[in-house]
Design a protein around this motif. Structure first.
Motif, PDB file in Angstrom:
ATOM      1  N   TYR A 223       4.455  13.189 -11.092  1.00 13.83           N
ATOM      2  CA  TYR A 223       4.951  13.134  -9.708  1.00 13.83           C
ATOM      3  C   TYR A 223       4.180  14.108  -8.818  1.00 13.83           C
ATOM      4  CZ  TYR A 223       9.087  10.979 -11.892  1.00 13.83           C
ATOM      5  OH  TYR A 223       9.937  10.175 -12.610  1.00 13.83           O
ATOM      6  N   THR A 283      14.183  14.660  -5.296  1.00 13.00           N
ATOM      7  CA  THR A 283      12.950  14.016  -5.755  1.00 13.00           C
ATOM      8  C   THR A 283      12.710  12.707  -5.010  1.00 13.00           C
ATOM      9  OG1 THR A 283      13.154  15.003  -7.962  1.00 13.00           O
ATOM     10  CG2 THR A 283      11.773  13.045  -7.760  1.00 13.00           C
ATOM     11  N   MET A 287       9.712  11.800  -2.030  1.00  9.07           N
ATOM     12  CA  MET A 287       8.774  10.682  -2.158  1.00  9.07           C
ATOM     13  C   MET A 287       8.862   9.741  -0.954  1.00  9.07           C
ATOM     14  SD  MET A 287       9.416   9.882  -6.183  1.00  9.07           S
ATOM     15  CE  MET A 287       8.924  11.047  -7.479  1.00  9.07           C
ATOM     16  N   ASN A 323       9.299  18.520  -3.746  1.00  9.87           N
ATOM     17  CA  ASN A 323       9.071  17.979  -5.083  1.00  9.87           C
ATOM     18  C   ASN A 323       8.541  19.049  -6.027  1.00  9.87           C
ATOM     19  OD1 ASN A 323       9.074  15.281  -6.559  1.00  9.87           O
ATOM     20  ND2 ASN A 323       7.052  16.082  -7.070  1.00  9.87           N
ATOM     21  N   MET A 384       4.903   6.741  -6.536  1.00 11.74           N
ATOM     22  CA  MET A 384       5.810   7.761  -7.063  1.00 11.74           C
ATOM     23  C   MET A 384       7.236   7.229  -7.183  1.00 11.74           C
ATOM     24  SD  MET A 384       4.630  11.368  -5.354  1.00 11.74           S
ATOM     25  CE  MET A 384       3.886  10.756  -3.853  1.00 11.74           C
ATOM     26  N   PHE A 388       9.526   7.000 -10.498  1.00 14.04           N
ATOM     27  CA  PHE A 388      10.842   7.631 -10.546  1.00 14.04           C
ATOM     28  C   PHE A 388      11.918   6.617 -10.918  1.00 14.04           C
ATOM     29  CE2 PHE A 388      14.592   9.587  -8.281  1.00 14.04           C
ATOM     30  CZ  PHE A 388      14.753  10.617  -9.187  1.00 14.04           C
TER      31      PHE A 388
END
Length: 396
Positions: A223, A283, A287, A323, A384, A388
């Motif tokens: 990531y 997170t 993104m 992140n 990303m 995820f």
């Protein structure tokens, strides 16, 4: 450990956290001082225009080497001594760069400076280890604010100093700052002796084994490598775009970078949210914000809206910071005897992503202007999110 460095029951003192934030930011800044000074350094040292880009990249190459071979020593060597040793060699590198009269000497000094600036990546897991679980995200966030601030302020600081005193003064100033930080750390940084039991060769060989049996490390490294690739791509192409599309001078570009450093202010807030268990939300949010910010900059440039561009840049930098803090909080929750190697692998992959992003910045801008660069950043954000989603489904 003394009362100056730790607070009973609550981990490191605010004084130690602030000092670590300043130290990590100043160390990482060493990688970026030369970047805006290429036009001044190259002609004086006889470096051809075709090789001028190496002036900025050589210290980053050194940093990449140091991430793997020096940061892993944190699991073998007493950490305070390791940090002070890297600081001393960083001072040597800065002084040699400031007095260099030929390209080979300057390149050697830059390589040494980059190599030893990885002391920042010994300080980060060290302070995370000192922090109790309930405060770890907040502490890491505060120190990471220093890192991002160092990255963002290095370029404008170099431009301002060089304009007033010449480019050599930038490296003299760096050497002085490293010396001051080293003296302060020597007084207040606690000693930390790893448990040992392994020699250096075993430490290096075990890093790959650790990587293979740590899925959280692999995911968070992937990531953040993509995040840092997008970040580097943006800041490689943005100065060119600002000069082409907005007609900004070097001073104005430096002011733009200074304003965009406001993204670092998100770090302590993000750390508190991470401590409260919002890691997944943070997170995903980082993104999404990164991808949308990139697409938004395409509109801002087309509309010639500097205000919108600055705000979107702040959001983009805050997303990268968010992140990073979330990921580091997760990977630093490992046994103390492996934290140096885990951080070495994480940061090596992050740095590799950044190097690729720097190349993509020039490639995309040359190919299709800022729209191509912004589109590439948006695609990175989408990639990303897909990774995820795969994590949430248990596929990776």
């Amino acid at each position: 450990m003394t009362d100056r460095t730790t607070e009973p029951g609550s981990g490191p003192s605010s004084t130690l956290i602030i000092l670590f934030a300043i130290a990590t930011g100043a160390l990482v800044a060493n990688l970026y001082y030369a970047q805006p000074l290429i036009a001044s350094i190259g002609p004086e040292l006889g470096i051809s225009p075709g090789l001028a880009g190496s002036i900025a990249s050589i210290s980053q190459i050194g940093y990449g080497i140091g991430l793997f071979f020096l940061v892993s020593l944190a699991d073998l060597v007493e950490n305070r001594g390791l940090v002070l040793g890297t600081l001393a060699l960083t001072i040597v590198g800065s002084v040699v760069a400031a007095t260099a009269t030929s390209a080979p000497v300057f390149f050697a000094a830059s390589l040494l400076t980059g190599l030893c600036s990885t002391g920042a990546q010994v300080l980060l897991p060290f302070i995370a280890h000192l922090a109790p679980e309930a405060r770890r995200g907040r502490v890491v966030g505060s120190v990471m604010a220093g890192v991002l601030t160092g990255i963002m302020l290095a370029r404008p600081a170099a431009l301002f100093i060089a304009a007033a005193l010449g480019w050599r003064a930038v490296f003299w100033a760096s050497a002085g700052l490293m010396l001051a930080i080293g003296l302060m750390l020597a007084r207040v940084m606690p000693r930390e002796q790893p448990r040992g039991g392994m020699h250096y060769g075993q430490i290096l060989a075990s890093m790959f084994e650790l990587f293979l049996r740590a899925p959280a490390l692999r995911r968070r490294a992937a990531y953040q490598a993509l995040m840092f690739a997008a970040f580097s791509m943006f800041w490689t192409a943005a100065p060119i775009m600002l000069a082409d599309r907005f007609g900004l001078s070097q001073y104005s570009i430096a002011i733009f970078a200074l304003a965009a450093a406001g993204g670092a202010l998100a770090a302590p807030f993000v750390g508190r949210l991470a401590d409260r268990g919002f890691t997944r939300l943070l997170t995903a949010g980082a993104m999404i914000v990164l991808g949308l910010s990139f697409y938004g900059t395409s509109w801002a440039v087309t509309a010639s809206s500097m205000v919108a561009l600055v705000l979107l840049t702040v959001l983009l930098d805050a997303a990268v910071q968010t992140n990073q803090i979330t990921g580091q909080r997760i990977i630093y929750a490992v046994p103390v005897e492996t934290r140096g190697r885990m951080n070495a692998m994480y940061m090596t992959l992050l740095f590799a992503g950044g190097a690729i992003g720097s190349v993509l910045g020039t490639i995309t801008y040359d190919w299709g202007g800022w729209n191509a660069t912004a589109s590439a950043g948006g695609v990175m954000g989408l990639l990303m999110l897909l990774l995820f989603a795969a994590e949430l489904r248990g596929w990776i």
